[in-house]
Write a protein that holds these residues in place. Structure first.
Motif, mmCIF file in Angstrom:
data_model
loop_
_atom_site.group_PDB
_atom_site.id
_atom_site.type_symbol
_atom_site.label_atom_id
_atom_site.label_comp_id
_atom_site.label_asym_id
_atom_site.label_seq_id
_atom_site.Cartn_x
_atom_site.Cartn_y
_atom_site.Cartn_z
ATOM 1 N N ARG A 175 0.823 -1.204 0.000
ATOM 2 C CA ARG A 175 0.000 0.000 0.000
ATOM 3 C C ARG A 175 0.858 1.255 0.000
ATOM 4 O O ARG A 175 1.701 1.454 0.881
ATOM 5 C CB ARG A 175 -0.928 -0.005 1.212
ATOM 6 C CG ARG A 175 -1.968 -1.110 1.134
ATOM 7 C CD ARG A 175 -2.853 -1.154 2.340
ATOM 8 N NE ARG A 175 -3.499 0.128 2.616
ATOM 9 C CZ ARG A 175 -4.354 0.316 3.609
ATOM 10 N NH1 ARG A 175 -4.667 -0.696 4.409
ATOM 11 N NH2 ARG A 175 -4.896 1.501 3.804
ATOM 12 N N ALA A 176 0.616 2.080 -0.999
ATOM 13 C CA ALA A 176 1.347 3.343 -1.109
ATOM 14 C C ALA A 176 1.086 4.201 0.120
ATOM 15 O O ALA A 176 -0.055 4.337 0.573
ATOM 16 C CB ALA A 176 0.923 4.087 -2.372
ATOM 17 N N GLY A 177 2.162 4.739 0.675
ATOM 18 C CA GLY A 177 2.049 5.582 1.853
ATOM 19 C C GLY A 177 2.025 4.815 3.157
ATOM 20 O O GLY A 177 2.056 5.415 4.232
ATOM 21 N N VAL A 178 1.973 3.480 3.074
ATOM 22 C CA VAL A 178 1.911 2.657 4.284
ATOM 23 C C VAL A 178 3.087 1.678 4.332
ATOM 24 O O VAL A 178 3.857 1.673 5.290
ATOM 25 C CB VAL A 178 0.581 1.882 4.376
ATOM 26 C CG1 VAL A 178 0.518 1.079 5.680
ATOM 27 C CG2 VAL A 178 -0.602 2.831 4.276
ATOM 28 N N THR A 179 3.212 0.847 3.305
ATOM 29 C CA THR A 179 4.333 -0.099 3.267
ATOM 30 C C THR A 179 5.391 0.308 2.237
ATOM 31 O O THR A 179 6.479 -0.260 2.218
ATOM 32 C CB THR A 179 3.843 -1.530 2.979
ATOM 33 O OG1 THR A 179 3.069 -1.537 1.769
ATOM 34 C CG2 THR A 179 2.987 -2.047 4.131
ATOM 35 N N PHE A 180 5.064 1.262 1.393
ATOM 36 C CA PHE A 180 6.050 1.874 0.499
ATOM 37 C C PHE A 180 5.569 3.278 0.168
ATOM 38 O O PHE A 180 4.410 3.627 0.418
ATOM 39 C CB PHE A 180 6.247 1.046 -0.783
ATOM 40 C CG PHE A 180 5.081 1.103 -1.735
ATOM 41 C CD1 PHE A 180 5.039 2.036 -2.767
ATOM 42 C CD2 PHE A 180 4.014 0.230 -1.604
ATOM 43 C CE1 PHE A 180 3.961 2.097 -3.640
ATOM 44 C CE2 PHE A 180 2.929 0.279 -2.472
ATOM 45 C CZ PHE A 180 2.902 1.215 -3.493
ATOM 46 N N LYS A 181 6.461 4.090 -0.369
ATOM 47 C CA LYS A 181 6.070 5.429 -0.787
ATOM 48 C C LYS A 181 6.801 5.791 -2.070
ATOM 49 O O LYS A 181 7.857 5.233 -2.392
ATOM 50 C CB LYS A 181 6.384 6.459 0.300
ATOM 51 C CG LYS A 181 7.871 6.660 0.579
ATOM 52 C CD LYS A 181 8.087 7.718 1.652
ATOM 53 C CE LYS A 181 9.583 7.923 1.938
ATOM 54 N NZ LYS A 181 9.797 8.957 2.988
ATOM 55 N N TYR A 182 6.217 6.710 -2.809
ATOM 56 C CA TYR A 182 6.845 7.217 -4.020
ATOM 57 C C TYR A 182 7.644 8.471 -3.685
ATOM 58 O O TYR A 182 7.171 9.336 -2.944
ATOM 59 C CB TYR A 182 5.794 7.525 -5.082
ATOM 60 C CG TYR A 182 5.101 6.292 -5.617
ATOM 61 C CD1 TYR A 182 5.776 5.394 -6.429
ATOM 62 C CD2 TYR A 182 3.772 6.024 -5.295
ATOM 63 C CE1 TYR A 182 5.149 4.254 -6.919
ATOM 64 C CE2 TYR A 182 3.135 4.885 -5.780
ATOM 65 C CZ TYR A 182 3.837 4.010 -6.592
ATOM 66 O OH TYR A 182 3.216 2.886 -7.065
ATOM 67 N N THR A 183 8.857 8.544 -4.213
ATOM 68 C CA THR A 183 9.718 9.699 -3.989
ATOM 69 C C THR A 183 10.209 10.224 -5.336
ATOM 70 O O THR A 183 9.944 9.632 -6.388
ATOM 71 C CB THR A 183 10.934 9.320 -3.119
ATOM 72 O OG1 THR A 183 11.838 8.511 -3.900
ATOM 73 C CG2 THR A 183 10.508 8.537 -1.886
#
Length: 199
Positions: free
Chosen positions: A114-122
């Motif tokens: 889940r984006a913002g929870v277990t990974f994030k975009y940078t």
């Protein structure tokens, strides 16, 4: 004290080699780490729904715009994700079905990536947020596939785990289980020998 999360995905309750490997792992881990907690989520007994419009809506819509079905799907995803976030050690038991992982395990992964929870975009690309965790993958395979182009389990799961920040991943394969002769015994013995070194 560490928290261990075990994900069972074999469709079989009886005569499942991946479940046998899990039980061996639990026994050895508890002997070496008696204070640790172990949580088992069985995706055969309690299946996780596959990714659908309700879950996508639950993720993407603000709370006041979600339907009851979307809210229910989001709540389930939150529960699964929180379970993973709380774990220090992840164990996935995955029999090989048609050269890949069971669809139940794929469904679980779809709920917890889940984006913002277990990974994030940078600005430099996606970044995993679950750093510092360890993972073990216990597989059961009818043939011998490790290192071959027919193995769609290990490359995929390494990619997925790395994507969410888990890079310390060990695979323990029980292979050749359906080849006849002494292949079954050899495959189990090799897997159990590796399990003995885990804890």
């Amino acid at each position: 004290m560490s928290r261990v999360l075990i994900i069972e995905s074999s469709a079989r309750q009886q005569d499942s080699v991946s479940r046998q490997l899990t039980q061996t792992f639990i026994q050895q881990w508890q002997a070496a780490h008696p204070g640790d907690s172990i949580t088992v989520r069985d995706l055969a007994r309690n299946p996780v729904p596959h990714l659908d419009a309700n879950l996508l809506g639950g993720w993407m819509k603000p709370a006041e715009q979600r339907s009851a079905a979307e809210q229910d799907s989001l709540q389930r995803s939150n529960e699964l994700t929180e379970e993973l976030l709380a774990a220090d050690v992840l164990v996935m038991a995955a029999p090989m079905y048609n050269f890949a992982i069971p669809s139940t395990l794929k469904a679980w992964l779809d709920h917890v990536l889940r984006a913002g929870v277990t990974f994030k975009y940078t600005d430099t690309g996606p970044q995993g947020l679950l750093t510092g965790k360890r993972a073990y993958v216990l597989t059961a395979r009818g043939g011998i596939y490790a290192g071959s182009t027919a193995d769609h389990q290990e490359p995929y799961l390494r990619q997925v785990m790395g994507f969410i920040g888990i890079h310390d991943v060990e695979f323990i394969h029980a292979e050749g289980l359906n080849l006849g002769g002494d292949f079954h015994e050899k495959g189990l013995n090799q897997a159990n020998a590796k399990l003995a070194q885990v804890a």
